[in-house]
Design a protein around this motif. Structure first.
Motif, PDB file in Angstrom:
ATOM      1  N   ASN A 152      19.157  40.659 -24.519  1.00 54.21           N
ATOM      2  CA  ASN A 152      19.460  41.597 -25.770  1.00 54.21           C
ATOM      3  C   ASN A 152      19.111  41.223 -26.771  1.00 54.21           C
ATOM      4  O   ASN A 152      17.759  39.999 -27.255  1.00 54.21           O
ATOM      5  CB  ASN A 152      21.017  41.585 -24.946  1.00 54.21           C
ATOM      6  CG  ASN A 152      21.297  40.084 -25.025  1.00 54.21           C
ATOM      7  OD1 ASN A 152      20.890  38.962 -26.169  1.00 54.21           O
ATOM      8  ND2 ASN A 152      22.682  39.752 -24.223  1.00 54.21           N
ATOM      9  N   VAL A 153      19.836  42.108 -27.618  1.00 57.01           N
ATOM     10  CA  VAL A 153      19.649  42.123 -28.897  1.00 57.01           C
ATOM     11  C   VAL A 153      21.586  41.834 -29.602  1.00 57.01           C
ATOM     12  O   VAL A 153      22.108  42.915 -28.872  1.00 57.01           O
ATOM     13  CB  VAL A 153      18.642  42.865 -29.856  1.00 57.01           C
ATOM     14  CG1 VAL A 153      18.752  43.076 -31.012  1.00 57.01           C
ATOM     15  CG2 VAL A 153      17.085  42.734 -29.172  1.00 57.01           C
ATOM     16  N   TYR A 154      21.390  40.846 -30.483  1.00 57.77           N
ATOM     17  CA  TYR A 154      22.821  41.036 -30.677  1.00 57.77           C
ATOM     18  C   TYR A 154      22.545  41.167 -32.350  1.00 57.77           C
ATOM     19  O   TYR A 154      22.079  40.658 -33.021  1.00 57.77           O
ATOM     20  CB  TYR A 154      23.067  39.827 -30.387  1.00 57.77           C
ATOM     21  CG  TYR A 154      25.072  39.708 -31.127  1.00 57.77           C
ATOM     22  CD1 TYR A 154      25.896  39.713 -30.319  1.00 57.77           C
ATOM     23  CD2 TYR A 154      25.107  38.710 -32.316  1.00 57.77           C
ATOM     24  CE1 TYR A 154      27.277  39.903 -30.971  1.00 57.77           C
ATOM     25  CE2 TYR A 154      26.635  38.619 -33.063  1.00 57.77           C
ATOM     26  CZ  TYR A 154      27.407  39.104 -32.257  1.00 57.77           C
ATOM     27  OH  TYR A 154      28.649  39.318 -32.938  1.00 57.77           O
ATOM     28  N   PHE A 199      19.862  40.632 -36.643  1.00 60.78           N
ATOM     29  CA  PHE A 199      19.485  40.834 -35.180  1.00 60.78           C
ATOM     30  C   PHE A 199      19.066  39.289 -34.967  1.00 60.78           C
ATOM     31  O   PHE A 199      18.575  38.690 -35.052  1.00 60.78           O
ATOM     32  CB  PHE A 199      17.778  41.516 -35.574  1.00 60.78           C
ATOM     33  CG  PHE A 199      18.331  43.026 -35.533  1.00 60.78           C
ATOM     34  CD1 PHE A 199      19.548  43.740 -36.758  1.00 60.78           C
ATOM     35  CD2 PHE A 199      17.561  44.239 -34.699  1.00 60.78           C
ATOM     36  CE1 PHE A 199      19.001  44.511 -37.141  1.00 60.78           C
ATOM     37  CE2 PHE A 199      17.749  45.692 -34.935  1.00 60.78           C
ATOM     38  CZ  PHE A 199      18.543  45.719 -35.929  1.00 60.78           C
ATOM     39  N   VAL A 200      20.176  39.150 -33.521  1.00 64.89           N
ATOM     40  CA  VAL A 200      19.659  38.069 -32.786  1.00 64.89           C
ATOM     41  C   VAL A 200      18.967  38.620 -31.720  1.00 64.89           C
ATOM     42  O   VAL A 200      19.530  39.201 -30.925  1.00 64.89           O
ATOM     43  CB  VAL A 200      20.844  37.022 -32.447  1.00 64.89           C
ATOM     44  CG1 VAL A 200      19.990  35.519 -31.751  1.00 64.89           C
ATOM     45  CG2 VAL A 200      20.719  36.689 -34.225  1.00 64.89           C
ATOM     46  N   TYR A 201      17.546  37.953 -31.503  1.00 64.11           N
ATOM     47  CA  TYR A 201      16.153  38.857 -30.659  1.00 64.11           C
ATOM     48  C   TYR A 201      16.482  37.445 -29.839  1.00 64.11           C
ATOM     49  O   TYR A 201      16.454  36.226 -29.754  1.00 64.11           O
ATOM     50  CB  TYR A 201      15.342  38.497 -30.754  1.00 64.11           C
ATOM     51  CG  TYR A 201      14.626  39.861 -31.074  1.00 64.11           C
ATOM     52  CD1 TYR A 201      14.410  40.840 -31.103  1.00 64.11           C
ATOM     53  CD2 TYR A 201      15.165  39.515 -33.510  1.00 64.11           C
ATOM     54  CE1 TYR A 201      14.601  42.318 -32.433  1.00 64.11           C
ATOM     55  CE2 TYR A 201      14.882  40.514 -34.118  1.00 64.11           C
ATOM     56  CZ  TYR A 201      14.155  41.863 -33.466  1.00 64.11           C
ATOM     57  OH  TYR A 201      13.881  43.363 -34.252  1.00 64.11           O
ATOM     58  N   ARG A 202      17.521  37.693 -28.011  1.00 65.81           N
ATOM     59  CA  ARG A 202      17.862  37.121 -27.318  1.00 65.81           C
ATOM     60  C   ARG A 202      16.471  36.570 -26.372  1.00 65.81           C
ATOM     61  O   ARG A 202      17.207  37.706 -24.986  1.00 65.81           O
ATOM     62  CB  ARG A 202      18.958  36.949 -27.182  1.00 65.81           C
ATOM     63  CG  ARG A 202      20.434  36.609 -28.101  1.00 65.81           C
ATOM     64  CD  ARG A 202      21.232  36.710 -27.482  1.00 65.81           C
ATOM     65  NE  ARG A 202      22.015  35.614 -28.108  1.00 65.81           N
ATOM     66  CZ  ARG A 202      23.261  36.527 -28.099  1.00 65.81           C
ATOM     67  NH1 ARG A 202      24.047  37.143 -27.753  1.00 65.81           N
ATOM     68  NH2 ARG A 202      24.113  35.494 -29.339  1.00 65.81           N
ATOM     69  N   TYR A 203      15.655  35.565 -26.191  1.00 67.14           N
ATOM     70  CA  TYR A 203      14.439  35.518 -24.811  1.00 67.14           C
ATOM     71  C   TYR A 203      15.047  34.349 -23.850  1.00 67.14           C
ATOM     72  O   TYR A 203      15.937  34.420 -24.166  1.00 67.14           O
ATOM     73  CB  TYR A 203      13.844  34.973 -25.241  1.00 67.14           C
ATOM     74  CG  TYR A 203      13.052  36.074 -26.590  1.00 67.14           C
ATOM     75  CD1 TYR A 203      11.633  36.007 -25.997  1.00 67.14           C
ATOM     76  CD2 TYR A 203      13.452  35.710 -27.863  1.00 67.14           C
ATOM     77  CE1 TYR A 203      10.839  37.291 -27.037  1.00 67.14           C
ATOM     78  CE2 TYR A 203      12.342  36.374 -28.841  1.00 67.14           C
ATOM     79  CZ  TYR A 203      11.638  37.991 -28.609  1.00 67.14           C
ATOM     80  OH  TYR A 203      10.036  38.554 -28.962  1.00 67.14           O
ATOM     81  N   ASP A 263      16.181  32.138 -28.948  1.00 65.51           N
ATOM     82  CA  ASP A 263      16.848  33.179 -30.155  1.00 65.51           C
ATOM     83  C   ASP A 263      15.757  33.636 -31.165  1.00 65.51           C
ATOM     84  O   ASP A 263      15.562  32.292 -31.742  1.00 65.51           O
ATOM     85  CB  ASP A 263      18.251  33.060 -30.410  1.00 65.51           C
ATOM     86  CG  ASP A 263      19.277  32.861 -29.039  1.00 65.51           C
ATOM     87  OD1 ASP A 263      18.604  33.436 -27.936  1.00 65.51           O
ATOM     88  OD2 ASP A 263      20.107  32.444 -29.049  1.00 65.51           O
ATOM     89  N   ILE A 264      16.052  34.005 -31.762  1.00 64.21           N
ATOM     90  CA  ILE A 264      14.866  34.643 -32.928  1.00 64.21           C
ATOM     91  C   ILE A 264      15.827  35.370 -33.518  1.00 64.21           C
ATOM     92  O   ILE A 264      16.138  36.287 -33.133  1.00 64.21           O
ATOM     93  CB  ILE A 264      13.253  35.378 -32.607  1.00 64.21           C
ATOM     94  CG1 ILE A 264      12.315  34.299 -32.097  1.00 64.21           C
ATOM     95  CG2 ILE A 264      12.889  35.373 -33.353  1.00 64.21           C
ATOM     96  CD1 ILE A 264      11.201  34.455 -31.669  1.00 64.21           C
TER      97      ILE A 264
END
Ligand SMILES: C[S@@+](CC[C@H](N)C(=O)[O-])C[C@H]1O[C@@H](n2cnc3c(N)ncnc32)[C@H](O)[C@@H]1O
Length: 397
Positions: free
Chosen positions: A42-44, A58-62, A66-67
């Motif tokens: 998801n993206v937070y 934006f936290v891109y959750r892999y 996290d990126i």
């Protein structure tokens, strides 16, 4: 409720833009990936105030990492639009007193629902900028005495790395303490406590930040360090932190609930782990240091021989085997075990942490795990591992 694409997406994006302009946005998530399996979970998204202005973070959750990236509002709206078209089926936007939920169906219909809510606490935008510190430098008696801070309570420029390492260590132990669900009052033994940087910082955090009642003992071979640390513990008014001169394998200890050994030399790490297992410690944490014991025995006679041809690679192989067997022995005794790097390799190459949390009390080690160790040793022609010798397993494996 509106339901015709792309109107519902437009409405959602307009609300996102307006809520940022009016500083009403609390947070947002994009979820339910369109592609399965997906690289993202998801993206937070949350607002932050940076030097460059108001931004969305934006936290891109892999699955394994996290990126994090920051964008202007305009860029963010475009990105969310793209991600709704290509990457996610759902978006949830939380404002100060309402939430907007967008759901895109597989045949590209979009449904938007709005719910009123009680006023939500607004995020502290400035606070987001600051990295959470577990150990505070201000008015810190032990950090000053250990030479990390100057008289004005600021971390010295050449000690920034050390301060970061101390914080990282406390952060990791914090999550372990929470996972292990230790009681309020518990005993910790820090084996090979040295100058005490990490011992003091951990005691301080557990006692003064988490308000627990730890009773902590540092065990150290060198009496001059023990004396200094005891004096400092008194100065810092750390009533239940004590240091004792002694050796890891023989020092007198009341059974510790948590046993720590950071960078104790070679087999001192095994002596420490063994004491933790024998005392039924709930948590065992160690950062191995030099690895000599297995290296001397590494003589594979099979195809693996090439691995030991080059000195540095042989050394690394010996480290991997030594620590793998330590981790497996912990597992055999009912410890859920993790092995990970705890500080960046640029600070020290000795950065592996082995953490065992006891999930079941096991009088006898698990035979299946012991068999795995036996096979591993056979592959490398290893006679014995010091930890198995101390625990009396060397004849079994
Ligand atoms: C590299 S220092 C690490 C100090 C501290 N744990 C840290 O990580 O900052 C290792 C310390 O362990 C102590 N030590 C080594 N072997 C020991 C043993 N068998 N018993 C007690 N202390 C030992 C050494 O004297 C030294 O102070």
């Amino acid at each position: 409720m509106s339901s015709s694409p792309p109107q519902a997406i437009h409405d959602f994006l307009n609300t996102l833009e307006k809520s940022t302009t009016e500083r009403e946005m609390v947070k947002m998530t994009l979820s339910d990936p369109r592609k399965k399996p997906s690289e993202w979970k998801n993206v937070y998204i949350k607002p932050v105030q940076l030097k460059s202005g108001y931004r969305l973070n934006f936290v891109y959750r892999y699955s394994a990492k996290d990126i994090t990236k920051n964008y202007s509002v305009e860029e963010s709206v475009k990105l969310v639009n793209q991600m709704l078209q290509h990457d996610f089926y759902k978006a949830d936007l939380f404002l100060s007193s309402a939430s907007h939920h967008l759901s895109v169906t597989k045949n590209e219909k979009a449904i938007l629902s709005v719910k009123k809510s009680l006023p939500r606490e607004m995020p502290n935008l400035l606070h987001n900028k600051e990295k959470k510190r577990f150990v505070m430098a201000d008015n810190n008696v032990y950090l000053h005495s250990l030479g990390i801070t100057s008289t004005d309570g600021k971390v010295k420029s050449d000690k920034q790395d050390k301060f970061r390492q101390i914080n990282k260590y406390v952060e990791i132990v914090d999550s372990i303490v929470k996972e292990a669900q230790l009681p309020n009052h518990f005993r910790i033994a820090d084996m090979g406590s040295g100058k005490g940087y990490l011992t003091f910082a951990l005691y301080d955090y557990l006692k003064n930040a988490l308000h627990l009642s730890p009773e902590m003992t540092g065990v150290e071979l060198r009496p001059e360090l023990v004396e200094k640390c005891n004096t400092l513990a008194t100065e810092a008014a750390f009533e239940h932190l004590h240091f004792t001169t002694g050796s890891i394998d023989t020092a007198e200890l009341s059974s510790p609930d948590m046993l720590i050994a950071l960078h104790a030399c070679d087999i001192a790490t095994d002596q420490a782990i063994a004491r933790g297992i024998q005392a039924n410690s709930k948590v065992i944490i160690c950062a191995p240091c030099c690895h000599k014991q297995i290296r001397k025995q590494l003589h594979p006679s099979n195809d693996l021989k090439s691995i030991t041809r080059f000195g540095i690679l042989e050394e690394r192989q010996a480290e991997i085997l030594t620590d793998t067997i330590r981790a497996l022995i912990l597992e055999a005794y009912g410890y859920k075990t993790k092995v990970f790097e705890f500080i960046s390799t640029e600070h020290t190459p000795k950065n592996v942490l082995i953490v065992g949390i006891q999930t079941m009390k096991q009088e006898k080690p698990n035979a299946v795990v012991l068999e795995r160790i036996r096979q591993l040793k056979a592959l490398f022609n290893i006679g014995y591992h010091e930890l198995e010798r101390i625990l009396g397993l060397h004849n079994e494996i």
